[in-house]
Design an enzyme around this catalytic site. Structure first.
Site, PDB file in Angstrom:
ATOM      1  N   ARG A  36       0.821  -1.209   0.000  1.00  0.00           N
ATOM      2  CA  ARG A  36       0.000   0.000   0.000  1.00  0.00           C
ATOM      3  C   ARG A  36       0.857   1.261   0.000  1.00  0.00           C
ATOM      4  O   ARG A  36       0.445   2.300   0.494  1.00  0.00           O
ATOM      5  CB  ARG A  36      -0.970   0.021   1.192  1.00  0.00           C
TER       6      ARG A  36
ATOM      7  N   ARG B  41      -2.813   5.742   0.364  1.00  0.00           N
ATOM      8  CA  ARG B  41      -3.589   6.664   1.184  1.00  0.00           C
ATOM      9  C   ARG B  41      -2.776   7.689   1.954  1.00  0.00           C
ATOM     10  O   ARG B  41      -3.300   8.712   2.364  1.00  0.00           O
ATOM     11  CB  ARG B  41      -4.432   5.841   2.152  1.00  0.00           C
TER      12      ARG B  41
ATOM     13  N   ARG C 208      -6.651  11.173  -7.054  1.00  0.00           N
ATOM     14  CA  ARG C 208      -7.826  10.322  -6.904  1.00  0.00           C
ATOM     15  C   ARG C 208      -9.113  11.115  -6.637  1.00  0.00           C
ATOM     16  O   ARG C 208     -10.195  10.520  -6.549  1.00  0.00           O
ATOM     17  CB  ARG C 208      -7.622   9.351  -5.726  1.00  0.00           C
TER      18      ARG C 208
ATOM     19  N   ASP D 168      -6.568  -3.625  -7.253  1.00  0.00           N
ATOM     20  CA  ASP D 168      -7.321  -4.153  -6.122  1.00  0.00           C
ATOM     21  C   ASP D 168      -7.577  -5.627  -6.373  1.00  0.00           C
ATOM     22  O   ASP D 168      -7.740  -6.055  -7.531  1.00  0.00           O
ATOM     23  CB  ASP D 168      -8.649  -3.410  -5.954  1.00  0.00           C
TER      24      ASP D 168
ATOM     25  N   TYR E 273     -14.653 -13.104   0.297  1.00  0.00           N
ATOM     26  CA  TYR E 273     -15.482 -11.947  -0.049  1.00  0.00           C
ATOM     27  C   TYR E 273     -16.725 -12.370  -0.818  1.00  0.00           C
ATOM     28  O   TYR E 273     -17.823 -11.839  -0.600  1.00  0.00           O
ATOM     29  CB  TYR E 273     -14.683 -10.957  -0.895  1.00  0.00           C
TER      30      TYR E 273
END
Length: 368
Positions: free
Chosen positions: A51, A55, A64, A100, A175
């Protein structure tokens, strides 16, 4: 699922990487990352962060703005730019492809979205044999945005390798069964025992989707691949070995012939490390819960390791963080090779300057 033929010039006729691939033409084969992945002595200690393209970077947040997560992954120019940002800022030894783990589902035609504050949410959970039979198949053609993003990225990276990645089949299937993130993954764990045939069919579908996704990245120019099992730590060893490891091996079967180093990482998987290695990988990633010297002991000194700086310490005083990083380096030196990384992803509140300083510290310590 049988993969479609490769795109022209991506792979040579015998299935190996083509002469123009970064691993084959001299750009990345001797890089610190690939050297360490292959158990050699690198010119400097390699480090990258999961990552890292994300972020915590203000340039990421700016680019983004107004763009949904999955959309940003499927716009090749945008995905490439995001992948490159942390390499420019931090001087890390590898880029990790920005995408992702549910992108293969999206590209196959499964209804899925990333809901802010929640995570992946499916339009319809997959819980029966009929649900699995109705799943659409991911095609090679649908992966063109991924290949294009990789090509754009590799063209800019030069001698810095790109790491491709895919979600491991258990995490994808978890998921799909739950329909959203879960803390205990009771749904897939129950299905393994209550309806093992349906579980196997679902796990195999996920394995082929992930394997094809990873293959697209490697053929287009990624120099290594990582299979990321976010939720395998919810499993005991017996269940992992019987119900999950075969699917992870199946995913990797799509790319073994390419000869690129393969990494297997999971969170909370200290008791599964040997089984995770035994699916057939070159490097095992270790999260922050287990010291690397103990991980190496459990693995019998057989493979290079990746990890495992505790992300929580990124916000600690520098002297605390520096001591910890040096301890991780010392513990990792017991393994046949060591790539520095976090024991999970970069927290969103991390000061980017701290990551840059960690990279500088790591690079200042000569390889042994």
């Amino acid at each position: 699922m049988t993969p479609s033929p490769a795109v022209p010039h991506a792979v040579s006729n015998d299935g190996a990487l083509a002469a123009g691939h970064p691993l084959m033409d001299g750009r990345t084969a001797d890089s610190p990352l690939i050297t360490a992945y292959r158990g050699g002595k690198p010119s400097r200690r390699p480090v990258w962060f999961m990552r890292q393209a994300g972020r915590s970077l203000p340039e990421y947040l700016k680019i983004r703005e107004g763009v949904a997560m999955l959309d940003s992954c499927l716009r090749p120019e945008l995905a490439s730019e995001i992948t490159l940002q942390p390499v420019r800022r931090h001087d890390v030894d590898a880029a990790i492809f920005f995408s992702d783990i549910v992108i293969p589902l999206k590209l196959a035609g499964v209804g899925v979205d990333i809901v802010p504050g929640v995570g992946p949410v499916l339009e319809k959970p997959v819980r029966t044999a009929a649900d699995v039979a109705a799943l659409p198949q991911l095609t090679w053609e649908a992966l063109e945005p991924i290949r294009e993003a990789v090509r754009l990225t590799v063209a800019e990276l030069g001698k810095t390798p790109l790491i491709g990645f895919a979600g491991a089949p258990f995490t994808l299937a978890a998921y799909m069964v739950e329909g959203k993130p879960s803390r205990d993954h009771l749904g897939p764990r129950t299905m393994m025992h209550a309806d093992p045939d349906t579980w196997t069919a679902l796990a195999n579908w996920a394995a082929d989707a992930s394997g094809l996704f990873l293959r697209a990245q490697l053929e287009a120019g990624a120099s290594a691949g990582q299979l990321f099992d976010s939720w395998a730590g919810s499993l005991g060893l017996a269940d992992y070995t019987k119900y999950v490891a075969p699917a992870s091996a199946r995913a990797l079967d799509h790319v073994r012939h390419l000869g690129a180093p393969l990494v297997h990482f999971g969170t909370g998987t200290s008791e599964l490390l040997v089984a995770m290695r035994d699916v057939g990988v070159d490097v095992v990633g270790v999260d922050y819960r287990l010291p690397l010297d103990e991980a190496n002991r459990r693995l019998g000194g057989t493979v290079p390791l990746q990890g495992n700086i505790d992300p929580a310490l990124l916000s600690a005083p520098w002297e605390v963080l520096e001591t910890h990083v040096r301890e991780v380096i010392a513990a990792g030196s017991t393994a046949p090779g060591h790539v520095l990384n976090l024991g999970h992803g970069v927290p969103p509140e991390t000061d980017p300057a701290v990551l840059t300083r960690v990279v500088e510290l790591i690079h200042s310590i000569s390889p042994e």
